[in-house]
Design a protein around this motif. Structure first.
Motif, short mmCIF file in Angstrom:
data_model
loop_
_atom_site.label_atom_id
_atom_site.label_comp_id
_atom_site.label_asym_id
_atom_site.label_seq_id
_atom_site.Cartn_x
_atom_site.Cartn_y
_atom_site.Cartn_z
N ARG A 22 25.19 34.13 56.09
CA ARG A 22 25.77 35.10 55.16
C ARG A 22 26.65 34.33 54.18
O ARG A 22 27.34 33.39 54.57
CB ARG A 22 26.61 36.14 55.90
CG ARG A 22 25.83 36.95 56.91
CD ARG A 22 26.64 38.13 57.38
NE ARG A 22 26.12 38.68 58.62
CZ ARG A 22 26.45 39.88 59.11
NH1 ARG A 22 27.32 40.63 58.46
NH2 ARG A 22 25.93 40.31 60.24
N GLY A 23 26.62 34.76 52.92
CA GLY A 23 27.39 34.07 51.90
C GLY A 23 28.47 34.96 51.32
O GLY A 23 28.18 36.05 50.81
N ILE A 24 29.71 34.50 51.40
CA ILE A 24 30.84 35.23 50.82
C ILE A 24 31.33 34.45 49.61
O ILE A 24 31.53 33.24 49.67
CB ILE A 24 31.98 35.40 51.84
CG1 ILE A 24 31.53 36.33 52.98
CG2 ILE A 24 33.23 35.96 51.17
CD1 ILE A 24 32.60 36.58 54.03
N TRP A 25 31.53 35.19 48.53
CA TRP A 25 32.00 34.57 47.29
C TRP A 25 33.52 34.60 47.23
O TRP A 25 34.13 35.66 47.32
CB TRP A 25 31.43 35.30 46.09
CG TRP A 25 31.78 34.68 44.76
CD1 TRP A 25 31.92 33.35 44.49
CD2 TRP A 25 32.01 35.37 43.53
NE1 TRP A 25 32.23 33.17 43.17
CE2 TRP A 25 32.29 34.38 42.55
CE3 TRP A 25 31.99 36.72 43.17
CZ2 TRP A 25 32.56 34.71 41.22
CZ3 TRP A 25 32.26 37.05 41.85
CH2 TRP A 25 32.54 36.05 40.89
N LYS A 26 34.14 33.40 47.11
CA LYS A 26 35.57 33.30 46.77
C LYS A 26 35.64 33.47 45.26
O LYS A 26 35.40 32.55 44.51
CB LYS A 26 36.12 31.95 47.22
CG LYS A 26 37.55 31.64 46.77
CD LYS A 26 38.56 32.52 47.44
CE LYS A 26 39.97 31.96 47.28
NZ LYS A 26 40.39 31.71 45.89
N GLU A 27 35.95 34.67 44.83
CA GLU A 27 35.80 35.06 43.43
C GLU A 27 36.54 34.12 42.49
O GLU A 27 37.68 33.73 42.74
CB GLU A 27 36.32 36.49 43.25
CG GLU A 27 36.04 37.07 41.87
CD GLU A 27 36.54 38.50 41.75
OE1 GLU A 27 36.24 39.12 40.71
OE2 GLU A 27 37.21 38.99 42.67
N ASP A 28 35.86 33.79 41.41
CA ASP A 28 36.41 32.92 40.37
C ASP A 28 36.00 33.49 39.03
O ASP A 28 34.81 33.65 38.76
CB ASP A 28 35.87 31.50 40.55
CG ASP A 28 36.50 30.48 39.62
OD1 ASP A 28 36.87 30.86 38.49
OD2 ASP A 28 36.62 29.31 40.00
N ASN A 29 36.97 33.81 38.19
CA ASN A 29 36.68 34.45 36.90
C ASN A 29 35.84 33.57 35.97
O ASN A 29 35.31 34.06 34.97
CB ASN A 29 37.98 34.83 36.18
CG ASN A 29 38.69 35.99 36.86
OD1 ASN A 29 38.06 36.79 37.54
ND2 ASN A 29 39.99 36.06 36.68
N TYR A 30 35.74 32.30 36.29
CA TYR A 30 34.93 31.39 35.46
C TYR A 30 33.46 31.79 35.49
O TYR A 30 32.73 31.59 34.52
CB TYR A 30 35.11 29.96 35.96
CG TYR A 30 34.35 28.92 35.18
CD1 TYR A 30 34.83 28.44 33.96
CD2 TYR A 30 33.15 28.39 35.67
CE1 TYR A 30 34.12 27.48 33.25
CE2 TYR A 30 32.45 27.44 34.96
CZ TYR A 30 32.93 26.98 33.75
OH TYR A 30 32.24 26.03 33.05
N TYR A 31 33.02 32.37 36.61
CA TYR A 31 31.62 32.71 36.79
C TYR A 31 31.43 34.22 36.65
O TYR A 31 32.23 35.00 37.15
CB TYR A 31 31.13 32.28 38.18
CG TYR A 31 31.28 30.81 38.45
CD1 TYR A 31 30.48 29.88 37.82
CD2 TYR A 31 32.25 30.36 39.35
CE1 TYR A 31 30.63 28.52 38.07
CE2 TYR A 31 32.40 29.00 39.61
CZ TYR A 31 31.59 28.09 38.97
OH TYR A 31 31.74 26.75 39.22
N PRO A 32 30.34 34.64 35.99
CA PRO A 32 30.05 36.08 35.90
C PRO A 32 29.61 36.64 37.25
O PRO A 32 28.99 35.94 38.05
CB PRO A 32 28.92 36.14 34.87
CG PRO A 32 28.25 34.80 34.94
CD PRO A 32 29.35 33.82 35.27
N ASP A 33 29.94 37.88 37.47
CA ASP A 33 29.61 38.55 38.73
C ASP A 33 28.22 39.19 38.61
O ASP A 33 28.08 40.41 38.59
CB ASP A 33 30.68 39.59 39.05
CG ASP A 33 30.41 40.32 40.36
OD1 ASP A 33 29.51 39.87 41.10
OD2 ASP A 33 31.09 41.32 40.63
N ASP A 34 27.20 38.34 38.53
CA ASP A 34 25.85 38.87 38.34
C ASP A 34 24.86 38.24 39.33
O ASP A 34 23.72 37.98 38.99
CB ASP A 34 25.39 38.64 36.90
CG ASP A 34 25.36 37.16 36.50
OD1 ASP A 34 25.79 36.32 37.33
OD2 ASP A 34 24.90 36.85 35.39
N PHE A 35 25.33 38.00 40.54
CA PHE A 35 24.47 37.40 41.55
C PHE A 35 24.73 38.10 42.88
O PHE A 35 25.69 38.86 43.04
CB PHE A 35 24.74 35.90 41.66
CG PHE A 35 26.16 35.56 42.07
CD1 PHE A 35 26.49 35.32 43.39
CD2 PHE A 35 27.17 35.48 41.11
CE1 PHE A 35 27.78 35.02 43.76
CE2 PHE A 35 28.47 35.18 41.47
CZ PHE A 35 28.79 34.94 42.79
#
Length: 222
Positions: free
Chosen positions: A186-199
């Motif tokens: 399972r993959g959890i994203w450590k959110e980073d505003n540099y990347y768009p949230d489209d995945f």
């Protein structure tokens, strides 16, 4: 059951942006004040060339030497970086309490990070988190790099945990989240505003304190 929790280092546990800013500030004061009049412009250029760590520092320093006519070799500046950066390494808030809590609950903790063994080891030690991990896998040592799914399989094997019992947390959409999911975790994203949230991801956290309730919820459901 979720029994293995694996982490990326840079941008996930290590606040690389802040660490690099502190290092660049100190290196400017030590080496560059005579040759670059505007400190902030110089630091901004350093960070721009660094490209969030995806351009290695030999290239960064070669550019800076040419642009500012610095009286150093890139080898000298790279050596100063390798020895100096870990002194300014800082973690994201709540990193150590989270790791200690997860380990106390019985999760097996692992780390998969791209980079050079000695350099990344120094950063891990600077953060004071090595003892929290059952295993740490650094790409140079492993002979594999993210996003190769083989490095995720290797990490799970070393922890002696099945891939579908593992969760991986990282900031990069491809190298961390997509790659770990493709490998069977399972993959959890450590959110980073540099990347768009489209995945696609299985979970998302901005503060590391948000991670533990997600893991406990998943474990309780199975």
């Amino acid at each position: 059951m979720v029994t293995g929790v694996l982490f990326d280092l840079d941008g996930t546990l290590l606040d690389r942006n802040l660490s690099l800013l502190h290092f660049a500030d100190a290196q400017y004061d030590s080496l560059f004040t005579t040759y670059a009049e505007d400190k902030q412009v110089f630091i901004n250029r350093f960070i721009e060339l660094d490209q969030r760590g995806y351009v290695w520092k030999d290239k960064v320093y070669q550019h800076l030497i040419e642009e500012y006519r610095l009286p150093y070799t890139w080898e000298e500046l790279l050596d100063d970086y390798l020895n100096g950066f870990p002194k300014y390494a800082v973690s994201f808030p709540h990193t150590l309490p989270l790791l200690e809590s997860l380990k106390k609950k019985g999760y097996k903790l692992g780390m998969i990070t791209n980079g050079f063994k000695d350099f990344q080891s120094a950063n891990i030690d600077a953060l004071g988190i090595r003892s929290c991990f059952h295993d740490i896998l650094i790409s140079e040592q492993a002979g594999l790099r993210k996003p190769d799914p083989a490095i995720f399989r290797m990490a799970a094997e070393r922890l002696q945990i099945k891939l579908d019992n593992c969760v991986y947390i990282g900031d990069h959409p491809v190298n961390d989240v997509a790659a770990s999911r493709y490998a069977g975790m399972r993959g959890i994203w450590k959110e980073d505003n540099y990347y768009p949230d489209d995945f696609e991801y299985d979970g998302i956290v901005r503060d590391l304190l948000e991670l533990e309730p997600i893991l406990d919820k998943w474990t309780a459901r199975i």
